[in-house]
Scaffold this motif. Sequence first.
Motif, PDB file in Angstrom:
ATOM      1  N   ARG A 156       0.815  -1.207   0.000  1.00  0.00           N
ATOM      2  CA  ARG A 156       0.000   0.000   0.000  1.00  0.00           C
ATOM      3  C   ARG A 156       0.859   1.273   0.000  1.00  0.00           C
ATOM      4  O   ARG A 156       2.055   1.199  -0.094  1.00  0.00           O
TER       5      ARG A 156
ATOM      6  N   SER B 288     -10.750  -2.186  -2.201  1.00  0.00           N
ATOM      7  CA  SER B 288      -9.396  -2.364  -2.731  1.00  0.00           C
ATOM      8  C   SER B 288      -8.622  -1.097  -2.411  1.00  0.00           C
ATOM      9  O   SER B 288      -9.111  -0.215  -1.706  1.00  0.00           O
ATOM     10  N   ALA B 289      -7.410  -0.966  -2.938  1.00  0.00           N
ATOM     11  CA  ALA B 289      -6.612   0.241  -2.709  1.00  0.00           C
ATOM     12  C   ALA B 289      -7.047   1.404  -3.604  1.00  0.00           C
ATOM     13  O   ALA B 289      -6.543   2.511  -3.454  1.00  0.00           O
TER      14      ALA B 289
ATOM     15  N   GLY C 230      -5.904   6.612  -5.504  1.00  0.00           N
ATOM     16  CA  GLY C 230      -5.027   5.560  -5.001  1.00  0.00           C
ATOM     17  C   GLY C 230      -3.922   5.166  -5.968  1.00  0.00           C
ATOM     18  O   GLY C 230      -3.205   4.183  -5.744  1.00  0.00           O
TER      19      GLY C 230
ATOM     20  N   VAL D  14      -0.281   3.922  -5.124  1.00  0.00           N
ATOM     21  CA  VAL D  14       0.004   2.499  -4.909  1.00  0.00           C
ATOM     22  C   VAL D  14       0.385   1.825  -6.228  1.00  0.00           C
ATOM     23  O   VAL D  14       1.305   1.003  -6.286  1.00  0.00           O
TER      24      VAL D  14
END
Lengths: 179, 179, 179, 179
Positions: free
Chosen positions: A179, C112-113, C163, C166
């Motif tokens: 992450r 999720s990310a 995100g 990531v």
Amino acid sequence: MSVRTPDPNPGWLTDVELAETRRRLPLLYVEAVPVRVDGMGQVTEVGALLRANSVGEITRTLVTGRVMYGETLRDALFRHLEKDLGPMAFPQLPLSPVPFAVAEYFPLPGISAFTDERQHAVSLAYVVPVTGTCDPRQDALEITWMTPVEAASDAIVSEMEGGRGVLLRQALASVGALR
Amino acid sequence: MSVRTPDPNPGWLTDVELAETRRRLPLLYVEAVPVRVDGMGQVTEVGALLRANSVGEITRTLVTGRVMYGETLRDALFRHLEKDLGPMAFPQLPLSPVPFAVAEYFPLPGISAFTDERQHAVSLAYVVPVTGTCDPRQDALEITWMTPVEAASDAIVSEMEGGRGVLLRQALASVGALR
Amino acid sequence: MSVRTPDPNPGWLTDVELAETRRRLPLLYVEAVPVRVDGMGQVTEVGALLRANSVGEITRTLVTGRVMYGETLRDALFRHLEKDLGPMAFPQLPLSPVPFAVAEYFPLPGISAFTDERQHAVSLAYVVPVTGTCDPRQDALEITWMTPVEAASDAIVSEMEGGRGVLLRQALASVGALR
Amino acid sequence: MSVRTPDPNPGWLTDVELAETRRRLPLLYVEAVPVRVDGMGQVTEVGALLRANSVGEITRTLVTGRVMYGETLRDALFRHLEKDLGPMAFPQLPLSPVPFAVAEYFPLPGISAFTDERQHAVSLAYVVPVTGTCDPRQDALEITWMTPVEAASDAIVSEMEGGRGVLLRQALASVGALR
């Protein structure tokens, strides 16, 4: 080198021979990041070994070891997993011999992210789920299980021997758990 | 399309809606090649499903199905494995969502190795070891287990629906089992 | 939806149709991390786009866009690279359609990310070397080039939309450039 | 072995030393499948080298060679590409050191798909686009360019040295060009 003496196991070098070879050739290693997964295949925990190094310091490392003459990569990986995690770890070996990363260890820093003062080693690294009980043997003191977030933290990464913290982050990235 | 009618499950398209969508957008699929592995992780057998297609011919196929709105790839993969292999197959889902291949199916042949006369579909394909008993349900007649060499043979490859024989060979190559 | 009106390009949805579809199906995207490489293939710089989002904030993003009906992944990737980096970027498209990561974007965080408040999107992500001059078009303000270490920093990662920081770290890990 | 004689280049083994080492340790190799790609990154041609082997037979092989002490994988790959294809081949080295396949060569057949009667070698294999002119040097007679379909044919595969036809098929599968 008494190479003419019949040798029942020609892949077994004496300590002197191994020391010489280490100054002449890159040695081939396999390396494993042990993980625990849930029922959907998602990595929930990552294992690192605590080990006392040659000068008595406690460091963290991964399952790692040399590939012997005549040995397949799978056999080497299995042998080192058993040596480092005990016979009841029940590792699930990867379907493919293609590693998630190739770590190049050099005696001097700066050439790559990885160092090994003893030698030039090239290590094929795999993420390996274990389903049983880990019972470190030999020189490993214990195995510590962490969440993926802990394992990727600067604190843990900096404690790992020879730059293996970077390898741990690459392992997590390869399974979508960074992450 | 009665899109204004409250819908308890917005990912569930009516047959008419699905037919329209299929002419407008590439649909996302997941696909699995079921395998059996030995204790060292090596693939020993590969499974293919026998199925009667819409015109009554018997063809071979893989585990395959659409990803629904709001569903993760893992959930979709698990759902289709259970649907096609039954609840006792005990599949080991991959650690990583990165597929071994991305198969692009087009209604017309020649654009890629894969065709699907119904639609443009993009399929993420995985090799999935199963450890339990497979009991095909729905429209699949049975699962046939073959050695990697049989599975990659011209005979089997040519029997597979929509070009999936090529996908089977890619699956075998990805685990080092293509000869 | 006026689906019965003859449509010369059935893959071209009206805005209303696209809005409906976004609530019904996962949409397929491709995504690229532009990089510069040295003569040995090693990544030296990573590019991120600066963009003003819908509420006027400046955020960072990657090259990203939808795959259209009938379009191959390569064609979609090339089209979005040209749209976002201009016609003189000279991208080297990947040899393989297998992405380094599959990013699953959901409207709600936590699954999720990755998040995308507009839709459920599944994105196949590639690292793409560019050898020419990048000249962002459309809504991108500029492209910023960073070293791999800068690109993986917490500061940059936190500035990236949905995100994608990531994804940037996964990209760097996939080419051995994450430290 | 005269290991006590100071050696300006410790990675350079004498012929006798190399012969000894080959019976003691797996040697690390890199291997490249040269390809030509179109503007969209798709593989259009695959190169194989024609070479006279030690008993004077003409066989086909790939770019292949040992990794030296202190040398990075990229440097070894570049050195062998230049040695086998000449200085004007302009190879595009891979972004990632992760190979598409790991080929394990053993002196005896049956352990893997690959044999090398001289030694146990482990080879990291890469697909490498070349953009210039190939001019084989040393012991290679010439390079032959083939379509992916020809390259994967039984005729070509069976002519390749040490099982490398299998590696060629794996290479094609890894870029989505195996049919």
